[in-house]
Scaffold this motif. Structure first.
Motif, PDB file in Angstrom:
ATOM      1  N   ARG A 140       0.832  -1.193   0.000  1.00 41.13           N
ATOM      2  CA  ARG A 140       0.000   0.000   0.000  1.00 41.13           C
ATOM      3  C   ARG A 140       0.874   1.253   0.000  1.00 41.13           C
ATOM      4  O   ARG A 140       1.808   1.363   0.783  1.00 41.13           O
ATOM      5  CB  ARG A 140      -0.924   0.023   1.219  1.00 41.13           C
ATOM      6  CG  ARG A 140      -1.957   1.135   1.145  1.00 41.13           C
ATOM      7  CD  ARG A 140      -2.977   1.064   2.267  1.00 41.13           C
ATOM      8  NE  ARG A 140      -4.056   2.027   2.026  1.00 41.13           N
ATOM      9  CZ  ARG A 140      -5.158   1.741   1.350  1.00 41.13           C
ATOM     10  NH1 ARG A 140      -5.355   0.526   0.868  1.00 41.13           N
ATOM     11  NH2 ARG A 140      -6.086   2.666   1.156  1.00 41.13           N
ATOM     12  N   TYR A 141       0.520   2.215  -0.881  1.00 45.07           N
ATOM     13  CA  TYR A 141       1.287   3.461  -0.999  1.00 45.07           C
ATOM     14  C   TYR A 141       0.334   4.633  -1.208  1.00 45.07           C
ATOM     15  O   TYR A 141      -0.824   4.455  -1.612  1.00 45.07           O
ATOM     16  CB  TYR A 141       2.258   3.400  -2.187  1.00 45.07           C
ATOM     17  CG  TYR A 141       3.501   2.585  -1.927  1.00 45.07           C
ATOM     18  CD1 TYR A 141       4.610   3.154  -1.321  1.00 45.07           C
ATOM     19  CD2 TYR A 141       3.561   1.244  -2.299  1.00 45.07           C
ATOM     20  CE1 TYR A 141       5.750   2.418  -1.095  1.00 45.07           C
ATOM     21  CE2 TYR A 141       4.697   0.491  -2.065  1.00 45.07           C
ATOM     22  CZ  TYR A 141       5.797   1.090  -1.455  1.00 45.07           C
ATOM     23  OH  TYR A 141       6.921   0.353  -1.225  1.00 45.07           O
ATOM     24  N   SER A 142       0.883   5.817  -0.956  1.00 41.06           N
ATOM     25  CA  SER A 142       0.150   7.052  -1.210  1.00 41.06           C
ATOM     26  C   SER A 142       1.140   8.074  -1.750  1.00 41.06           C
ATOM     27  O   SER A 142       2.122   8.403  -1.067  1.00 41.06           O
ATOM     28  CB  SER A 142      -0.508   7.571   0.079  1.00 41.06           C
ATOM     29  OG  SER A 142      -1.129   8.810  -0.151  1.00 41.06           O
ATOM     30  N   PHE A 143       0.904   8.551  -2.974  1.00 36.93           N
ATOM     31  CA  PHE A 143       1.790   9.541  -3.572  1.00 36.93           C
ATOM     32  C   PHE A 143       1.101  10.183  -4.785  1.00 36.93           C
ATOM     33  O   PHE A 143       0.162   9.621  -5.357  1.00 36.93           O
ATOM     34  CB  PHE A 143       3.124   8.936  -3.999  1.00 36.93           C
ATOM     35  CG  PHE A 143       3.037   7.609  -4.683  1.00 36.93           C
ATOM     36  CD1 PHE A 143       2.389   7.473  -5.915  1.00 36.93           C
ATOM     37  CD2 PHE A 143       3.583   6.471  -4.118  1.00 36.93           C
ATOM     38  CE1 PHE A 143       2.306   6.244  -6.553  1.00 36.93           C
ATOM     39  CE2 PHE A 143       3.500   5.235  -4.739  1.00 36.93           C
ATOM     40  CZ  PHE A 143       2.859   5.122  -5.961  1.00 36.93           C
ATOM     41  N   PRO A 144       1.576  11.372  -5.195  1.00 35.38           N
ATOM     42  CA  PRO A 144       1.088  11.958  -6.441  1.00 35.38           C
ATOM     43  C   PRO A 144       1.579  11.118  -7.621  1.00 35.38           C
ATOM     44  O   PRO A 144       2.734  10.682  -7.646  1.00 35.38           O
ATOM     45  CB  PRO A 144       1.722  13.355  -6.462  1.00 35.38           C
ATOM     46  CG  PRO A 144       2.161  13.620  -5.059  1.00 35.38           C
ATOM     47  CD  PRO A 144       2.499  12.288  -4.482  1.00 35.38           C
ATOM     48  N   GLU A 204       6.550   6.365 -19.487  1.00 39.46           N
ATOM     49  CA  GLU A 204       5.769   6.977 -20.557  1.00 39.46           C
ATOM     50  C   GLU A 204       4.305   6.891 -20.169  1.00 39.46           C
ATOM     51  O   GLU A 204       3.804   5.808 -19.829  1.00 39.46           O
ATOM     52  CB  GLU A 204       6.010   6.251 -21.886  1.00 39.46           C
ATOM     53  CG  GLU A 204       5.207   6.823 -23.032  1.00 39.46           C
ATOM     54  CD  GLU A 204       5.365   6.032 -24.320  1.00 39.46           C
ATOM     55  OE1 GLU A 204       4.705   6.380 -25.321  1.00 39.46           O
ATOM     56  OE2 GLU A 204       6.127   5.036 -24.319  1.00 39.46           O
ATOM     57  N   VAL A 205       3.616   8.003 -20.214  1.00 42.83           N
ATOM     58  CA  VAL A 205       2.207   8.044 -19.822  1.00 42.83           C
ATOM     59  C   VAL A 205       1.354   7.794 -21.056  1.00 42.83           C
ATOM     60  O   VAL A 205       1.359   8.586 -22.010  1.00 42.83           O
ATOM     61  CB  VAL A 205       1.842   9.395 -19.186  1.00 42.83           C
ATOM     62  CG1 VAL A 205       0.370   9.418 -18.802  1.00 42.83           C
ATOM     63  CG2 VAL A 205       2.712   9.657 -17.965  1.00 42.83           C
ATOM     64  N   LEU A 206       0.590   6.676 -21.022  1.00 40.98           N
ATOM     65  CA  LEU A 206      -0.299   6.343 -22.134  1.00 40.98           C
ATOM     66  C   LEU A 206      -1.724   6.784 -21.857  1.00 40.98           C
ATOM     67  O   LEU A 206      -2.487   7.049 -22.790  1.00 40.98           O
ATOM     68  CB  LEU A 206      -0.260   4.831 -22.389  1.00 40.98           C
ATOM     69  CG  LEU A 206       1.131   4.238 -22.664  1.00 40.98           C
ATOM     70  CD1 LEU A 206       1.027   2.724 -22.887  1.00 40.98           C
ATOM     71  CD2 LEU A 206       1.775   4.912 -23.861  1.00 40.98           C
ATOM     72  N   ALA A 207      -2.096   6.841 -20.590  1.00 40.97           N
ATOM     73  CA  ALA A 207      -3.437   7.293 -20.205  1.00 40.97           C
ATOM     74  C   ALA A 207      -3.346   7.889 -18.808  1.00 40.97           C
ATOM     75  O   ALA A 207      -2.511   7.477 -17.991  1.00 40.97           O
ATOM     76  CB  ALA A 207      -4.434   6.130 -20.238  1.00 40.97           C
ATOM     77  N   GLU A 208      -4.190   8.869 -18.526  1.00 40.58           N
ATOM     78  CA  GLU A 208      -4.149   9.563 -17.239  1.00 40.58           C
ATOM     79  C   GLU A 208      -5.458   9.398 -16.481  1.00 40.58           C
ATOM     80  O   GLU A 208      -6.529   9.251 -17.082  1.00 40.58           O
ATOM     81  CB  GLU A 208      -3.869  11.060 -17.435  1.00 40.58           C
ATOM     82  CG  GLU A 208      -2.497  11.358 -17.974  1.00 40.58           C
ATOM     83  CD  GLU A 208      -2.214  12.846 -18.016  1.00 40.58           C
ATOM     84  OE1 GLU A 208      -2.743  13.571 -17.130  1.00 40.58           O
ATOM     85  OE2 GLU A 208      -1.472  13.294 -18.906  1.00 40.58           O
ATOM     86  N   GLY A 209      -5.329   9.437 -15.147  1.00 33.10           N
ATOM     87  CA  GLY A 209      -6.508   9.364 -14.283  1.00 33.10           C
ATOM     88  C   GLY A 209      -6.431  10.429 -13.206  1.00 33.10           C
ATOM     89  O   GLY A 209      -6.002  11.554 -13.463  1.00 33.10           O
ATOM     90  N   GLN A 210      -6.808  10.070 -11.964  1.00 36.39           N
ATOM     91  CA  GLN A 210      -6.769  11.008 -10.855  1.00 36.39           C
ATOM     92  C   GLN A 210      -5.316  11.344 -10.492  1.00 36.39           C
ATOM     93  O   GLN A 210      -4.434  10.481 -10.560  1.00 36.39           O
ATOM     94  CB  GLN A 210      -7.486  10.421  -9.630  1.00 36.39           C
ATOM     95  CG  GLN A 210      -8.977  10.220  -9.820  1.00 36.39           C
ATOM     96  CD  GLN A 210      -9.687  11.525 -10.071  1.00 36.39           C
ATOM     97  OE1 GLN A 210      -9.439  12.534  -9.401  1.00 36.39           O
ATOM     98  NE2 GLN A 210     -10.580  11.534 -11.074  1.00 36.39           N
ATOM     99  N   PRO A 211      -5.042  12.584 -10.087  1.00 33.18           N
ATOM    100  CA  PRO A 211      -3.642  12.986  -9.834  1.00 33.18           C
ATOM    101  C   PRO A 211      -3.011  12.312  -8.620  1.00 33.18           C
ATOM    102  O   PRO A 211      -1.793  12.184  -8.559  1.00 33.18           O
ATOM    103  CB  PRO A 211      -3.736  14.499  -9.630  1.00 33.18           C
ATOM    104  CG  PRO A 211      -5.156  14.749  -9.243  1.00 33.18           C
ATOM    105  CD  PRO A 211      -5.976  13.722  -9.950  1.00 33.18           C
ATOM    106  N   GLU A 212      -3.808  11.877  -7.646  1.00 35.90           N
ATOM    107  CA  GLU A 212      -3.260  11.274  -6.430  1.00 35.90           C
ATOM    108  C   GLU A 212      -3.579   9.778  -6.381  1.00 35.90           C
ATOM    109  O   GLU A 212      -4.704   9.366  -6.696  1.00 35.90           O
ATOM    110  CB  GLU A 212      -3.830  11.950  -5.187  1.00 35.90           C
ATOM    111  CG  GLU A 212      -3.486  13.429  -5.056  1.00 35.90           C
ATOM    112  CD  GLU A 212      -2.030  13.659  -4.692  1.00 35.90           C
ATOM    113  OE1 GLU A 212      -1.433  12.769  -4.035  1.00 35.90           O
ATOM    114  OE2 GLU A 212      -1.491  14.710  -5.081  1.00 35.90           O
TER     115      GLU A 212
END
Length: 572
Positions: free
Chosen positions: A156-160, A171-179
């Motif tokens: 379990r982790y928590s980070f931006p 490489e970002v192929l798709a984006e979701g929530q920032p956090e």
């Protein structure tokens, strides 16, 4: 030429504890002269090209006490402000050569903080909010513990997500929530188990498993990390589906094991920093107090804050091992009992004075200018001419006013021909009539309306030490005398000060410039002291109020007689 800002270059030019007009003006004028000789731009003094050079210090006029009415009036008349208030000259944080702070914004990944510490060779970082104010401290130890405990909490982790992209070089192929704040699953699980176990806040780290990739995206989990991207490309169909469902899809060249080992580095520094009970210091804090505070704290370095609550430096015990001492020039006095608090810790560079030579001692040779003239301002004016420094009309008028004040418009027995010559020359430069200026200064000097008795007593008060006895002598000037009620209050204040401060004697001279004498309010522990000092004028033992005709100078007529009487009393 701009003035340097580093603390060791500052020199305070400062007068005695209860500053009078001569003390304040001499500090201002001498600072202007010294800065001109040092090569700095000065608004009121200009050194000739062949004037003698000076060490590159910055000279700052200062005062250890409040400005009285007379001095405030004189300063205002010529467009000057009161010097900086310096209550003591003990070493302060501002005198220490502390380190530059390592500033890290909130939310920064631990990897960046760690690398920044290694590059800066710093073990402590200041974590700041968007306004630059301190949020907490992070140390190398905090980061080491985060890495050490990462295997135990790797599920379990928590980070931006931006931190994760940066740490992995993904490489970002798709984006979701920032956090991201959820569990981390690895791609060695079965499809059915994954379908039942994973939720919208989780992340899947997987390589060449299209079946698991599809399940994860269909479940609309928070993030899908595809490792070994070179041999496990993601289909366009799945990427399109992830974008519509708000799932992050990251493509990473590293293998699964390596990526899992880097997750902790994406954790924001906020999660490991110390937020509470963080000791901070300000530039005005005394070194002695800072050293004591550090003994009770666990950190090696502590933030030094500016007036806006922003870190401006880092300080530790090693910085305080041999702190710089304040450099000062003493004007209008040379006795430690009359000087600013902490004088024993300061480095005295010069003394410019016109009083008796008292108890000052130094560890090295200094410039000591002592003249039997009526005013220190007279000496300062002569030094300007001697060093080929031209003074502005405003500064010339200011110095002339101080000479008038200290010599009682040349009526004091301490006044000399030199005082009058300097004052006349200064008045000419200032474009003012010396007689009219003298009238204005004396009117301000004798102003007592609405004055507090304690303020009158302290406004021009000097302390002397004779043998084992401490003596306090104040002086107030008037034209026409004081009211009987005010004198009763002043006598009570004199007695109270003697008792409270442990003086052997406290005397207040009420000098009347019209009558040419002084009424004395007297409080002494030994009843015979008044008669011993002034018996030749008819003063009897036990007297508390008496008139001394012709006595207007504390320095030349009053204090010496008291000191003689005290010495006789101690020998008897």
């Amino acid at each position: 030429m701009d003035m340097p800002k580093s603390a060791p270059n500052k020199v305070y030019i400062i007068g005695h504890k209860s500053p009078d007009c001569d003390s304040i003006v001499s500090a201002i004028a001498y600072a202007e002269i010294k800065n001109a000789l040092a090569g700095w731009e000065s608004a009121h003094a200009c050194a000739s090209q062949d004037a003698p050079g000076e060490p590159h210090y910055v000279y700052i006029p200062a005062r250890p006490g409040p400005v009285n009415h007379e001095t405030a009036t004189v300063l205002s008349s010529f467009g000057f402000e009161a010097p900086q208030f310096v209550p003591n000259v003990y070493p302060q944080v501002s005198d220490v050569q502390f380190d530059k702070p390592m500033l890290v914004p909130e939310g920064a990944p631990l990897r960046d903080v760690w690398r920044g510490m290694l590059d800066a060779k710093s073990a402590t970082a200041c974590i700041i909010d968007p306004d630059g104010r301190l949020s907490g401290l992070a140390t190398l130890g905090d980061i080491a513990r985060a890495e050490l405990y990462a295997p135990a909490q790797k599920d379990r982790y928590s980070f931006p997500m931006a931190n994760l992209v940066k740490v992995l070089g993904a490489e970002v192929l798709a984006e979701g929530q920032p956090e991201f704040d959820g569990r981390v699953f690895v791609g060695d699980i079965g499809v059915d188990w994954a379908r039942n176990a994973m939720s919208a806040c989780d992340m899947l780290v997987v390589s060449d498993r299209p079946d698991l990739q599809r399940v994860a995206i269909e479940k609309r989990i928070a993030a899908l990390m595809i490792t070994d991207a070179g041999r496990a490309p993601v289909s366009r169909e799945l990427v399109k589906l992830a974008r519509s469902g708000g799932t992050w899809v990251l493509s990473v060249e590293a293998d699964t094991h390596s990526c899992l080992g880097l997750l902790w580095q994406a954790v924001p520094v906020d999660q490991v920093m110390t937020k509470h009970d963080v000791a901070t210091f300000i530039l005005d804090d005394l070194v002695s107090e800072v050293r004591e505070e550090m003994r009770t704290r666990p950190f090696k370095l502590y933030p030094v804050m500016d007036e806006h609550g922003r870190p401006t430096g880092m300080i530790g015990g090693n910085h305080l091992a041999d702190p710089a001492h304040k450099r000062i020039v003493m004007v209008d006095h040379n006795e430690k009992t009359q000087s600013v608090e902490g004088i024993d810790t300061a480095i005295v560079l010069e003394v410019i004075d016109h009083h008796r030579i008292g108890s000052i001692e130094t560890d090295h040779p200094i410039l000591f200018v002592n003249r039997p003239w009526g005013s220190t301002a007279t000496i300062v004016s002569a030094l300007a001419r001697q060093n080929r420094v031209t003074l502005s009309p405003a500064l010339s008028g200011l110095l002339a006013s101080a000479i008038i004040s200290d010599t009682l418009a040349f009526k004091s027995p301490t006044s000399t021909v030199q005082d009058r010559l300097e004052a006349e020359s200064l008045a000419t430069c200032a474009g003012v009539d010396l007689g009219k200026l003298a009238k204005a200064v004396l009117e301000a000097k004798t102003y007592i309306e609405d004055a507090d008795p304690g303020e009158i007593l302290r406004s021009d008060f000097k302390e002397f030490t004779v043998g084992k006895s401490r003596l306090g002598i104040g002086q107030a000037t008037t034209s026409g005398g004081f009211s009987a009620d005010l004198k009763r209050q002043l006598l009570a204040a004199t007695r109270n000060l003697m008792e409270d401060a442990g003086y052997a004697l406290v005397a207040l001279m009420l000098t009347d410039v019209t009558e040419g004498g002084s009424e004395v309010l007297w409080a002494a522990r030994d009843g015979s002291l008044a008669e011993r000092a002034f018996g030749y004028t008819g003063v009897e033992a036990g007297a508390q109020v008496f008139w001394l005709p012709g006595v207007v100078s504390r320095k030349q007529q009053f204090a010496p007689e008291i000191m003689r009487a005290v010495r006789e009393l101690e020998r008897s």
